[in-house]
Design a protein around this motif. Structure first.
Motif, PDB file in Angstrom:
ATOM      1  N   VAL A  22     -91.272  58.738  81.808  1.00 28.74           N
ATOM      2  CA  VAL A  22     -92.588  59.340  81.588  1.00 28.74           C
ATOM      3  C   VAL A  22     -93.341  59.430  82.912  1.00 28.74           C
ATOM      4  N   ALA A  23     -93.270  58.384  83.717  1.00 27.31           N
ATOM      5  CA  ALA A  23     -93.925  58.397  85.029  1.00 27.31           C
ATOM      6  C   ALA A  23     -93.394  59.532  85.893  1.00 27.31           C
ATOM      7  N   ARG A  24     -92.070  59.709  85.895  1.00 24.00           N
ATOM      8  CA  ARG A  24     -91.487  60.782  86.704  1.00 24.00           C
ATOM      9  C   ARG A  24     -91.958  62.148  86.227  1.00 24.00           C
ATOM     10  N   LEU A  25     -91.960  62.371  84.926  1.00 23.66           N
ATOM     11  CA  LEU A  25     -92.371  63.671  84.392  1.00 23.66           C
ATOM     12  C   LEU A  25     -93.842  63.949  84.678  1.00 23.66           C
ATOM     13  N   ILE A  26     -94.687  62.930  84.568  1.00 29.04           N
ATOM     14  CA  ILE A  26     -96.111  63.108  84.889  1.00 29.04           C
ATOM     15  C   ILE A  26     -96.289  63.417  86.374  1.00 29.04           C
ATOM     16  N   ALA A  27     -95.519  62.742  87.227  1.00 29.27           N
ATOM     17  CA  ALA A  27     -95.601  63.008  88.665  1.00 29.27           C
ATOM     18  C   ALA A  27     -95.153  64.429  88.979  1.00 29.27           C
TER      19      ALA A  27
END
Length: 415
Positions: A221-226
């Protein structure tokens, strides 16, 4: 890692599966979570996080938090939590015959019998340095020939006090041979079973899906938000907690320190349909392969759940409602346990054989959770005022409208 509009409907790409496998493989028993948090996730976070995001570390435990807007306490703070700690066995004592008697923690003793393990021993001469011993197995009874008839026919099971680690010690001074290795009471023992693709399509199995999977989802999720450019009104705290398996103590500390406005815990759930011998309990029919799960009950916020469910429905992400009673059983309880005013819920994915060496999951359920949480964060970021949304819109059952009989026809979307 997928260019399709609905990646939860496709097989998990190999690079993504490899990341999941590396996270799950990290030896991170309770109290020694650094292998996962510092060895795998910290460098992974640093590999994609924008320069203005910040990785927070802590003194009392090896948890980490990736913060999208450090210092911005005016923003609505959403904490997404996976826990890095794995249930472990521990050395209890060493017998004269070389047997290493062990505590079994949260394992069912009968599920441990005969399995290979790794023993992580702190060097008595150099505290803080660890060695690993491989090749041992967990035993209790020895050969069937020496077993009581009631054990042979299954009418009597195993007690946790019977379990020991066998390192095949033989010869003279058996206990001293073990002592010479530096093995001491308290040393941690982990099951030795790497994650592998399963026989059925899109399945996988191995030890410790609980809860490296929650950490994997949080990281993705962190990667996709970034990759999407971050958020504007929402400060996201991607948290990897410790100590969950002994009372959810790590996430409680994180919530107390960072005081989020909302918490989404990510943890494994049960496949009740496949669970043997529980049909008469009439559990909610959660099932592997039917999508992610969302907790209803306990402290789960109906407002936060409404946003998650609405978002999943709009995106076509399959979801199952999980009835949790008085306690979510996950880090979703962190806020109330830390006396922090926040909305909270728990997201999961049904697995089989929890707390065994052969936990089994379905990659598309995991992908569904990743994208449901990602779209929920975006939905929260799109609110005109997230703070007021949660302050002013608590459900009012005194305003419920009447509902009449709806007939017996099955809606088209359910056929």
């Amino acid at each position: 890692m997928s260019d399709t509009p609905k990646p939860w409907t496709d097989p998990m790409p190999d690079p993504q599966f490899d990341l999941m496998r590396r996270i799950l493989a990290a030896p991170s028993p309770v109290g020694l979570e650094g292998a996962m948090t510092y060895g795998v996730l910290k460098p992974h976070f640093e590999g994609f996080a924008p320069g203005d995001w910040q990785l927070q570390q802590f003194k009392g435990h090896a948890g980490v938090v990736l913060d999208t807007h450090p210092g911005r306490d005016d923003l609505f703070k959403v904490m997404i939590i996976g826990h890095a700690d794995k249930i472990r066995m521990q050395v209890r004592s060493i017998g004269e015959d070389g047997k290493i008697w062990i505590n079994t923690d949260s394992f069912l003793p009968t599920t441990l019998l005969g399995h290979e393990v790794k023993l992580f021993s702190e060097d008595p001469a150099a505290p803080g340095q660890y060695r690993v011993i491989e090749g041992g197995t967990v035993e209790a009874l020895g050969a069937i020939h020496f077993s009581d008839p009631s054990v042979r026919d299954g009418s009597k099971g195993l007690k946790k006090e019977q379990m020991y680690l066998d390192l095949q010690i033989h010869g003279e001074n058996k206990k001293q041979q073990v002592l010479n290795l530096g093995v001491r009471p308290g040393d941690a023992i982990l099951l030795n079973r790497p994650i592998r693709p399963g026989f059925s399509p899109d399945t996988f199995y191995g030890a410790y899906l609980d809860n490296g999977l929650g950490c994997f989802v949080t990281a993705e999720v962190a990667r996709l938000i970034a990759e999407a450019g971050g958020t504007e009104q929402v400060r996201v705290l991607f948290a990897i907690a410790s100590y969950e398996e002994i009372g959810r103590f790590g996430s409680r500390v994180l919530a107390g320190e960072l005081r989020p406005d909302a918490i989404i815990a990510v943890d494994v759930n049960h496949d009740y349909v496949a669970a043997p011998g529980i049909g008469d309990r009439r559990m909610q029919p959660l099932e592997m392969g039917k999508g992610f799960t969302m907790s209803v009950g306990a402290i789960a916020s109906e407002q936060l759940n409404r946003i998650i469910e609405t978002t999943a429905r709009e995106q076509g992400i399959p979801m199952q409602r999980d009835i949790v009673g008085p306690d979510t059983g996950t880090d979703g309880m962190a806020g109330v346990l830390a006396a922090v005013d926040c909305a909270a819920t728990s997201i999961g994915f049904p697995i089989r054989n929890m707390h065994t060496i052969s936990e089994t999951g379905y990659t598309k359920d995991v992908l569904a959770a990743i994208h449901a949480i990602t779209h929920t964060v975006r939905a929260l970021d799109g609110l005109s005022d997230p703070h007021r949304e949660f302050l002013d819109h608590h459900p009012r059952l005194d305003q419920a409208g009447p509902l009449g009989h709806q007939g017996a026809d099955t809606p088209e979307e359910q056929k």
